[in-house]
Design a protein around this motif. Structure first.
Motif, PDB file in Angstrom:
ATOM      1  N   GLU A 496     -19.166   0.976   2.676  1.00 29.28           N
ATOM      2  CA  GLU A 496     -20.146  -0.050   2.387  1.00 29.28           C
ATOM      3  C   GLU A 496     -19.553  -1.423   2.660  1.00 29.28           C
ATOM      4  N   SER A 507     -27.982   2.309   7.029  1.00 25.31           N
ATOM      5  CA  SER A 507     -29.115   2.619   6.161  1.00 25.31           C
ATOM      6  C   SER A 507     -29.661   3.991   6.540  1.00 25.31           C
ATOM      7  N   CYS A 508     -29.326   4.974   5.717  1.00 23.07           N
ATOM      8  CA  CYS A 508     -29.755   6.362   5.924  1.00 23.07           C
ATOM      9  C   CYS A 508     -29.327   6.893   7.289  1.00 23.07           C
ATOM     10  N   ASP A 524     -28.080   5.133  12.982  1.00 25.81           N
ATOM     11  CA  ASP A 524     -28.387   4.332  11.790  1.00 25.81           C
ATOM     12  C   ASP A 524     -29.911   4.287  11.659  1.00 25.81           C
ATOM     13  N   ASN A 527     -32.134   1.399  10.199  1.00 22.60           N
ATOM     14  CA  ASN A 527     -31.874   0.150  10.921  1.00 22.60           C
ATOM     15  C   ASN A 527     -32.246   0.248  12.393  1.00 22.60           C
ATOM     16  N   ASN A 771     -25.284   6.560   2.562  1.00 21.17           N
ATOM     17  CA  ASN A 771     -24.935   5.712   3.716  1.00 21.17           C
ATOM     18  C   ASN A 771     -23.439   5.788   4.040  1.00 21.17           C
TER      19      ASN A 771
END
Length: 780
Positions: A496, A507-508, A524, A527, A771
């Motif tokens: 992070e 993001s996920c 990503d 995103n 993430n």
């Protein structure tokens, strides 16, 4: 005094034309049989190591004429032969100075002083040695050839790798690659041995070599660089003649200089000076490029003292008729312009502490502002230091430097740079060098054999190309057995806040893959992009898929998976929301994607060894295959509606194709993994089935699936936060990582999706729920 002739009998001489220094001494004398010259030769070679002797004028003339214009030759000749040869070779650029060593000074002065390059007529041997010594101190400051590349911004010339701009870019990238390539003891030994051969019989330099071997340390690198010894002479010659292998062997010491310059980077703006002799043609070339950027491909030594710099040029009126001119670089250097190539005042580290020397890093970039001639016939060339981030330079350098990443590079990366430069023999040399360093079971050997096969093919040696490809087939695949285990605590390779402000957080994340250099490519998902993380890099990642453009046809929306197409040097992504598959070329701007498949709810991607592309359609419950050149795909699994029969699928996600073209599918909503043999009408359940949340033994919504060389199946059991392995012939799988509940600890997973192995067998797991990308290292 009688002419002291030269003998070849006393000790080894360097007669190889490929000497490691730029400067050479040539002695032309009829009396070559006198043997009492050992002391003379030692003294001369302590000044300039490479000494070549001739008795015949024609042979000497031919040798001189065949030298490169980048060579610098000093000629010693007796009176009689001098009258013959001097008129023939006087105007050659490579001839720097001439000394007439004779018995009759007065008569020889009458003809000799008609030629500007004749420095003196001398009858005393000690005076000759003294004069050559003193002249050489100045000549090596102004006569060493500069190697310059120009970046043109006002034409299309050089936009390919074969043009001027290509040379400019590759000179930058090559040095960037070399200074970050870790040196080995083998490299150091080779360099020392080459120098020992070069300086055989030169006791002065052999003593320097011995001292260097025993006492060198990185904090003394500038002392060695400024000392008049083999180190400076051979390193500078390598840089100025672009002798790539010698630069390769010197790379550790180049890195040491770079670090020292960084440490002592000048803090205040300076104006510095550098005098030089160049040809009229070289001057005209610089005039034609006023306003452009230039790169100096060597360390660039300057002085803060303008008067001292001008002094080295001497009387420039004597240059008239020689097609030479004296120039003075006036350089404005602002440290705020420094990004990667530092400069510093090195006086306190220098062998000559009284010289106000400011040294610029190799490949420093300058803007060529103006060129004017002053009243003393000296051309003043005004330049200013600039950075890699100059608008006209930034984009052209960005892509190739991004491919190198940060941190250490390797010999394969060097080979690739040289390959793109068109230097196939050198690329082959370093790839073979890496092969010799790797253990026989290292997975990278397969890729290196393939590289050598491609290089041999480009060279037209198709038989050798086939042999290399055959060796690639003989390399065993990943060194994973039925007993292989992985460390249970994963390393978070993407943490992070690690992506920085520019690129934001993951993001996920969904898909992942790795290339031959262990660089990681991550989908990503939220995103709307693909993020590339260079191996061991600390810089911002490379991003494809989202550039903020209003043209949404160029952007990804909720991508699911990514794979690498090595043959086309590109990424392929499943652009799920836009119902299409896209290709992102790494040869061009990676922000411009190409749509290759339309109208498909694409989820997982796979490619077989023939380059056929497989795509799972999540909504149609089928997998299609596109062979190269196909306009429409062929259903190879499912396609019979939603269901749990053997010819049906229910929400297929990630897929895998093995060496036999068998297709493995995570059949998500059926909680199973299916195997479809090539050409089969229905699949086989090869892992789990009948999944339910309360049963430990069964899957719950499997996602990623990969298969090793033994046919062992690895599945990301997404809703149970674990990775399961099924060995051939077993009824149940075993947990290899995870299975410790959902959480943030290093031994826990959080909705794992995609899996990937690198060439060493380390396992990468994408955690959609927190993430995070975890690397589980293989136990050896």
């Amino acid at each position: 005094m009688a002419s002291a002739a030269l003998s070849n009998d006393d000790f080894p001489m360097n007669t190889d034309d490929k000497n490691l220094e730029i400067f050479s001494l040539i002695w032309l004398d009829k009396n070559a049989n006198i043997k009492d010259t050992r002391d003379t030769e030692q003294k001369l070679r302590s000044i300039i190591n490479h000494l070549k002797k001739f008795e015949d004028v024609k042979q000497c003339q031919q040798f001189i004429e065949q030298r490169s214009k980048k060579d610098r030759l000093m000629l010693i000749v007796n009176g009689q032969l001098g009258q013959e040869i001097v008129p023939l070779i006087h105007n050659l650029r490579q001839v720097m100075s001439i000394y007439v060593y004779c018995m009759d000074k007065k008569s020889n002065e009458q003809w000799a002083y008609k030629f500007a390059k004749v420095k003196s007529v001398i009858v005393d041997l000690d005076e000759l040695i003294f004069r050559i010594t003193e002249d050489h101190k100045i000549q090596k400051k102004v006569e060493e050839p500069l190697s310059i590349n120009v970046f043109t911004t006002n034409s299309d010339e050089g936009k390919s790798t074969t043009g001027l701009n290509g040379q400019f870019v590759f000179s930058q990238v090559l040095i960037d690659c070399l200074v970050r390539l870790k040196s080995t003891q083998t490299d150091k030994t080779e360099l020392i041995n080459l120098c020992k051969t070069e300086y055989a019989g030169n006791h002065s330099e052999l003593n320097n070599l011995r001292e260097f071997e025993e006492e060198y340390s990185s904090n003394k690198v500038l002392w060695w660089y400024t000392k008049d010894s083999f180190f400076y002479k051979t390193l500078n010659a390598a840089l100025r003649t672009q002798n790539i292998h010698m630069i390769f062997l010197f790379r550790e010491f180049i890195s040491d200089i770079h670090r020292q310059l960084q440490y002592d980077q000048t803090n205040n703006p300076l104006q510095v000076y550098r005098s030089q002799l160049i040809s009229n043609d070289e001057l005209d070339y610089l005039k034609q490029n006023i306003g452009q950027f230039i790169s100096i491909n060597s360390f660039f030594s300057t002085s803060t003292n303008r008067t001292t710099a001008l002094f080295f040029l001497g009387d420039t009126t004597s240059l008239i008729g020689l097609k030479l001119v004296g120039i003075l670089f006036e350089i404005d250097a602002d440290p705020q312009m420094v990004t990667t190539k530092p400069f510093a005042d090195i006086s306190k580290y220098s062998h000559f502490t009284n010289e106000s020397e400011v040294l610029f890093m190799i490949s420093s970039l300058f803007h060529l502002n103006s060129i004017i001639c002053n009243d003393d016939h000296v051309w003043i060339i005004k330049m200013s230091l600039c950075s890699d981030d100059e608008n006209d330079l930034k984009q052209v350098l960005l892509r190739m430097k991004q491919q190198l990443g940060k941190g250490e590079t390797n010999l394969r990366t060097l080979g690739r740079v040289l390959w793109e430069m068109g230097k196939l023999d050198l690329a082959e040399k370093y790839i073979k060098r890496l092969l010799n360093e790797l253990p026989s079971n290292n997975q990278l050997r397969c890729n290196l054999y393939e590289d050598l096969g491609k290089i041999a093919s480009q060279k037209g040696d198709y038989d050798m190309s086939i042999q290399w490809y055959q060796k690639a087939l003989e390399v065993p695949k990943q060194n994973i057995s039925t007993d292989t285990k992985w460390k249970q605590r994963g390393i978070s390779i993407v943490k992070e806040n690690s992506a920085g402000i520019t690129y934001g957080l993951l993001s996920c994340p969904f898909g992942i893959c790795s290339d031959d250099d262990q660089n990681i490519y991550i989908v990503d998902h939220f995103n709307h992009r693909i993020v590339e993380w260079k191996c061991n890099a600390t810089n911002d990642p490379i991003v494809a898929g989202r550039d903020g453009s209003e043209d949404q046809t160029k952007e990804s929306h909720y991508p699911k998976d990514v794979i690498i197409d090595k043959e086309k040097n590109s990424w392929i992504t499943s652009d799920y929301y836009n119902r299409r598959v896209m290709r992102w070329s790494l040869d061009n701007n990676i922000k411009n994607g190409e749509i290759i498949i339309k109208d498909i709810a694409c989820y997982g991607l796979a490619m077989d060894k023939n380059g056929s592309l497989y795509v799972s359609d999540y909504s149609k419950n089928e997998v299609r295959r596109w062979k190269r050149g196909d306009q429409s795909g062929t259903i190879v699994a499912g396609g019979n509606g939603k269901g749990n029969d053997l010819n049906q699928l229910n929400a297929p996600t990630f897929i895998f194709v093995d060496e036999d073209y068998s297709l493995y599918i995570s059949d998500r909503n059926n909680h199973r993994v299916m195997k479809w043999l090539k050409g089969a009408k229905e699949g086989i359940v090869v892992a789990d089935g009948n999944g339910c949340e309360d049963s430990w033994a069964h899957f719950l919504c499997p996602e990623g699936v990969i298969v090793d060389q033994l046919g062992q199946i690895y599945v990301a059991d997404s809703f149970k936060d674990r990775v399961i392995r099924w060995c051939k012939g077993t009824e149940e799988g075993t947990i290899i990582v995870g299975g410790n509940g959902r959480g943030e600890q290093s031994n826990q997973l959080n909705y794992p999706t995609r899996l990937s192995f690198d060439r060493e067998g380390n396992l990468y797991v994408v955690n959609w729920g927190n993430n995070r990308i975890q690397k589980f290292e293989i136990k050896h």
